[in-house]
Structure formats: C-alpha cells, structure tokens
Design a protein around this motif. Structure first.
Motif, short mmCIF file in Angstrom:
data_model
loop_
_atom_site.label_atom_id
_atom_site.label_comp_id
_atom_site.label_asym_id
_atom_site.label_seq_id
_atom_site.Cartn_x
_atom_site.Cartn_y
_atom_site.Cartn_z
N THR A 128 24.50 30.64 54.97
CA THR A 128 24.07 30.29 53.50
C THR A 128 24.99 28.74 53.14
O THR A 128 24.85 28.26 52.08
N THR A 129 25.91 28.07 54.07
CA THR A 129 26.51 26.89 53.95
C THR A 129 26.15 25.95 55.21
O THR A 129 25.60 26.51 56.12
N VAL A 130 26.26 24.73 54.68
CA VAL A 130 26.20 23.83 55.90
C VAL A 130 26.78 23.96 57.27
O VAL A 130 26.20 23.97 58.43
N LEU A 131 28.15 24.40 57.11
CA LEU A 131 28.86 24.47 58.38
C LEU A 131 28.32 25.88 59.05
O LEU A 131 28.32 25.73 60.23
N ALA A 132 28.06 26.74 58.30
CA ALA A 132 27.65 27.90 59.08
C ALA A 132 26.31 27.67 59.56
O ALA A 132 25.90 28.24 60.74
N GLN A 133 25.27 26.92 58.92
CA GLN A 133 24.11 26.70 59.59
C GLN A 133 24.00 25.93 60.76
O GLN A 133 23.25 26.12 61.72
N VAL A 134 24.99 24.91 61.03
CA VAL A 134 25.01 24.02 62.18
C VAL A 134 25.92 24.45 63.04
O VAL A 134 25.96 23.94 64.22
N ASP A 135 26.65 25.52 62.82
CA ASP A 135 27.86 25.77 63.66
C ASP A 135 28.10 27.18 63.94
O ASP A 135 27.77 27.73 65.02
N PRO A 173 28.57 24.21 46.29
CA PRO A 173 29.38 23.10 45.64
C PRO A 173 29.32 22.11 46.55
O PRO A 173 29.31 22.25 47.75
N ASP A 174 29.79 20.66 45.94
CA ASP A 174 29.68 19.63 46.92
C ASP A 174 30.64 19.54 47.82
O ASP A 174 30.40 19.16 49.01
N ARG A 175 31.82 20.33 47.65
CA ARG A 175 32.89 20.16 48.66
C ARG A 175 32.53 21.00 49.86
O ARG A 175 32.86 20.65 50.74
N GLU A 176 31.80 22.03 49.69
CA GLU A 176 31.39 22.67 50.85
C GLU A 176 30.17 21.95 51.60
O GLU A 176 30.19 22.27 52.78
N VAL A 177 29.50 21.30 51.09
CA VAL A 177 28.38 20.42 51.77
C VAL A 177 29.08 19.42 52.66
O VAL A 177 29.04 19.19 53.68
N SER A 178 30.13 18.73 51.88
CA SER A 178 31.04 17.92 52.85
C SER A 178 31.77 18.45 53.97
O SER A 178 31.70 17.84 55.09
N ALA A 179 32.25 19.74 53.81
CA ALA A 179 32.84 20.32 54.68
C ALA A 179 31.92 20.62 55.89
O ALA A 179 32.30 20.46 57.31
N GLY A 180 30.85 21.06 55.39
CA GLY A 180 29.68 21.29 56.65
C GLY A 180 29.15 20.17 57.39
O GLY A 180 29.14 20.10 58.50
N LEU A 181 29.16 18.81 56.89
CA LEU A 181 28.80 17.93 57.58
C LEU A 181 29.65 17.36 58.39
O LEU A 181 29.43 16.64 59.33
N HIS A 216 16.77 17.45 59.44
CA HIS A 216 17.09 16.87 60.45
C HIS A 216 18.33 17.10 61.22
O HIS A 216 18.58 17.61 62.34
N ALA A 217 19.47 16.92 60.40
CA ALA A 217 20.93 17.15 60.61
C ALA A 217 21.11 18.55 61.10
O ALA A 217 21.55 18.91 62.06
N ILE A 218 20.44 19.67 60.34
CA ILE A 218 20.64 20.93 60.68
C ILE A 218 19.82 21.25 62.07
O ILE A 218 20.34 21.72 63.01
N TYR A 258 45.34 29.78 54.98
CA TYR A 258 44.00 29.86 54.99
C TYR A 258 43.21 29.95 53.72
O TYR A 258 43.78 30.63 52.68
N GLY A 259 42.37 28.97 53.37
CA GLY A 259 41.72 28.70 51.90
C GLY A 259 42.21 27.53 51.31
O GLY A 259 41.50 27.03 50.12
N GLN A 260 43.25 26.78 51.68
CA GLN A 260 43.69 25.76 51.06
C GLN A 260 42.92 24.45 51.21
O GLN A 260 42.40 23.89 50.30
N TRP A 261 42.57 24.30 52.53
CA TRP A 261 41.53 23.23 52.90
C TRP A 261 40.47 24.37 53.37
O TRP A 261 40.49 25.31 54.00
N LEU A 262 39.10 23.86 53.22
CA LEU A 262 37.91 24.39 53.79
C LEU A 262 38.11 23.94 55.30
O LEU A 262 38.71 22.89 55.75
N HIS A 263 37.78 24.99 56.05
CA HIS A 263 37.37 24.91 57.79
C HIS A 263 37.10 23.19 57.99
O HIS A 263 37.49 22.45 58.75
N GLY A 264 35.79 22.90 57.55
CA GLY A 264 35.17 21.74 57.82
C GLY A 264 36.05 20.59 57.25
O GLY A 264 36.09 19.39 58.08
N GLU A 265 36.71 20.66 56.24
CA GLU A 265 37.54 19.57 55.75
C GLU A 265 38.73 19.31 56.98
O GLU A 265 39.20 18.31 57.06
N ALA A 266 39.23 20.53 57.19
CA ALA A 266 40.41 20.59 58.36
C ALA A 266 39.85 20.04 59.58
O ALA A 266 40.48 19.01 60.36
#
Length: 364
Positions: A128-135, A173-181, A216-218, A258-266
């Motif tokens: 259900t997140t960009v990061l999980a969908q693509v990775d 949330p926007d932050r989750e989208v950015s992390a997934g990208l 397309h990205a996914i 864990y949790g301070q930065w999202l995985h994708g942000e890191a």
C-alpha cells in the motif's frame, strides 16, 4: 491491467498492477486454501481493511484479521510473535494463506511469518505504499530487524502473488510518496539510464501522483526488479546491485533509531553518498553525482546525511549483510545505468563520511 511475471527457483508468480485490485484479492487465493489471515496495521486498516476482507470472504474461506502496531520500530521479534499467536489461537493449518496488507514493514514481517509458520505457508503481498509496490513486495526478501542491524534475521521466501492497487496511493502522506520514489529512481541509476532520464523529466508529476506517471513508474520498476531477482534469487551476484545506497541508508536508520527517517529517505540520501563514493573510486563524473543529488532533492527526500561521526558510521556499516569477511562492500556506479558491487579503500570511504557534517536532529 498490467501483469509482470517473476520466475525464481523459489516460485513463479504474477504482479498485478491496476486500479481497484483490492476488490479482486480473492483471485489470488489458491483454491485449496483452508483459511485466510489478513494482516495489516491500524493506519492501513482504517482505509482498506473492510474492502480487503469483503474481497477475501468472497472466496468462501474463513478470514481472520490481525492488526500489528504501525512503524518500523515494531518490525521486531515481539511483533512477529503476535502473528504466530493469532495463527495458533485460530488454529490455522499449513494450507492457510497469509495476506500482507500494508507497506514494507507489514510485507517483510508477514512474509517472514509465512516462511516460518509450520515451516512454510503461502502468502500474498498487497503493498500500500510506493516503496513497497516497487521494491519490498517483489523478490521474496522477508525479515525483522535486530537492535544491532536492519533486516538481519529473515529468509528468502516468495509470495504466490503481488496485488498492486494504484488507487491506494491517494491516501498516502506526501512524505511516504517521496520516500518510495527514491527506490524508483534507484532502478534507473543501476540498470536503465533511459528510465532515470524519464524520472528526471517526470519528477513533478510523480510527486503529484499523476496516475499515468505513477503507473509507468511502478510497472517499469517491477519489470526491472523481476529481471534481477529471476536471475539471482538469493543475492549471490547480480541482485546485490539492488542495494545501491542501502549500506549508507541502513546505517542512517540504525544510527538515528528506526522510524526517525523513512527507509526510502535514508536510501535516497544514501544514494547520493554512494554516488560520491563512486566518483572517488570509479571516476563517476561530477555532473552525474550532481544529477543524482538534484533528482533526490526533486522527489522530496533529504540530501544532507546526519552527522553520526565517522567511526560510528563505519561501526554501523560493519553490521550489514553486504559485509564479507569483515570487509565492507558497496554498490557503485561507473556511470548512470550501470552498477557493480566491490570493496572500497578505507580512505575514500572516510572522505565521503567526513562530508556528513549536518546535525542529525535537523534531518528528520
């Protein structure tokens, strides 16, 4: 609907990508399933659990619902046991099917539970997140964290299907989208320079969640990952390139908590550091490093690493699955679109780490 096939020794399965796939989850439940456990967290459940349960109940199977606490800090042994408690209390047998409805934490921990319960039951990934969908939902890596290292306890265990409903991204949330990208642009950096250029041209559309751009990205990300994991399921060679930016990224996550930065942000910030290291070790051109930094910034991820202290950085990296015989290995880029894993000179690594001078408290 787009379908991407993954074919590994551990299992062959489809990735379905389309709007509305939540309502078709029953299609991916094997006919001989005796029961279904939908495992999610309260945040995702509030939006989607009712639809998912209705779709699963349409199979005529018994469905139980298990909710786990939400957050990377709960991807641990104690939370894993909550799953086992629920499965045993409800007397699910080895023909039961687990359904992971959530982001990377849910997918990883449910996959590991499936690998362990009764020595292996089937499971379906519903990211259900960009990061999980693509990775993280693709390729069969499952794990929990240990206080000394991320994803250090786990198994390679493939799902029977991955169901990607692109509509669920609208509630992120926007932050989750950015992390997934960050994981999306990683694929371009390591193996598809044309896709990296496409990401540069479409960064704004991706942050806006333009449906065509996101689809397309996914799909392209899943195609590229499927190519890699089908050739190297257990990371004995080629699959290591998928870790680009991750050795730095995992150190950020463990060092800050864990949790301070999202995985994708890191990972996004870690890719910049890995590009800087690539410039020192392999001669990656300076303009390529700048492109990496610009795109990470354009998708909304941090570009300045936390100041963990050089020795602390190295200590954290030593507790990493990419370490072999005590020697740190990094995925580096000789050029955009090509990657390889290798050991690096200590002096070059320390030079890159010395640039991490901004206080960690300003990064989250």
């Amino acid at each position: 609907m787009n379908t991407v096939e993954v074919n590994t020794p551990g299992g062959r399965y489809p990735i379905h990508v389309a709007p509305g796939r939540l309502d078709r989850l029953g299609d991916s439940i094997p006919a001989d399933a005796t029961a279904i456990a939908l495992i999610t967290n309260p945040t995702v459940a509030a939006h989607y659990a009712s639809r998912a349960i209705a779709a699963l109940e349409s199979t005529g199977k018994r469905v139980i619902r298990v909710e786990l606490p939400d957050g990377e800090q709960y991807k641990d042994w104690q939370t894993l046991n909550l799953i086992f408690d629920a499965l045993l209390q409800n007397r699910l047998d080895r023909k039961a099917v687990l359904v992971a409805l959530g982001g990377g934490v849910i997918g990883d921990i449910v996959g590991f539970a499936a690998a362990c319960y009764m020595r292996g039951v089937r499971f379906v990934q519903v990211p259900t997140t960009v990061l999980a969908q693509v990775d993280s939902s693709v390729g069969g890596k499952t794990a929990v964290n240990h206080p000394l290292g991320k994803n250090m306890i786990g198994a390679f265990y493939q799902p029977v299907a991955v169901e990607i409903d692109t509509d669920v991204l609208n509630t992120l949330p926007d932050r989750e989208v950015s992390a997934g990208l960050a994981e999306v642009i990683k694929y371009g950096l390591i193996m598809d320079p044309a896709f990296f250029e496409w990401c540069e041209a479409n960064a704004d559309a991706l942050r806006r969640r333009d449906p065509q751009a996101m689809a397309h990205a996914i799909v392209r990300s899943c195609e590229l990952k499927a190519q890699v994991v089908s050739a190297d399921e257990r990371e004995s060679g080629l699959r290591a390139i998928l870790n680009f930016g991750h050795t730095f990224g995992h150190a950020i996550e463990a060092g800050l908590g864990y949790g301070q930065w999202l995985h994708g942000e890191a990972v996004g910030c870690g890719m910049i550091q890995a590009a800087e290291l690539s410039a020192r070790v392999l001669g990656l051109p300076a303009d390529s490093v700048a492109r990496v930094r610009s795109l990470v910034e354009a998708i909304g991820c941090p570009v300045a690493p936390p100041d963990l202290g050089t020795d602390r950085w190295i200590d954290l990296m030593q507790v990493d699955k990419k370490t072999e015989g005590g020697q740190l290995r990094f995925v580096l880029l000789p050029r955009i679109g090509e990657a390889r894993s290798q050991a690096v000179p200590d002096a070059d690594l320390r030079q890159v780490l010395a640039q991490a001078a901004q206080p960690a408290t300003e990064q989250g």
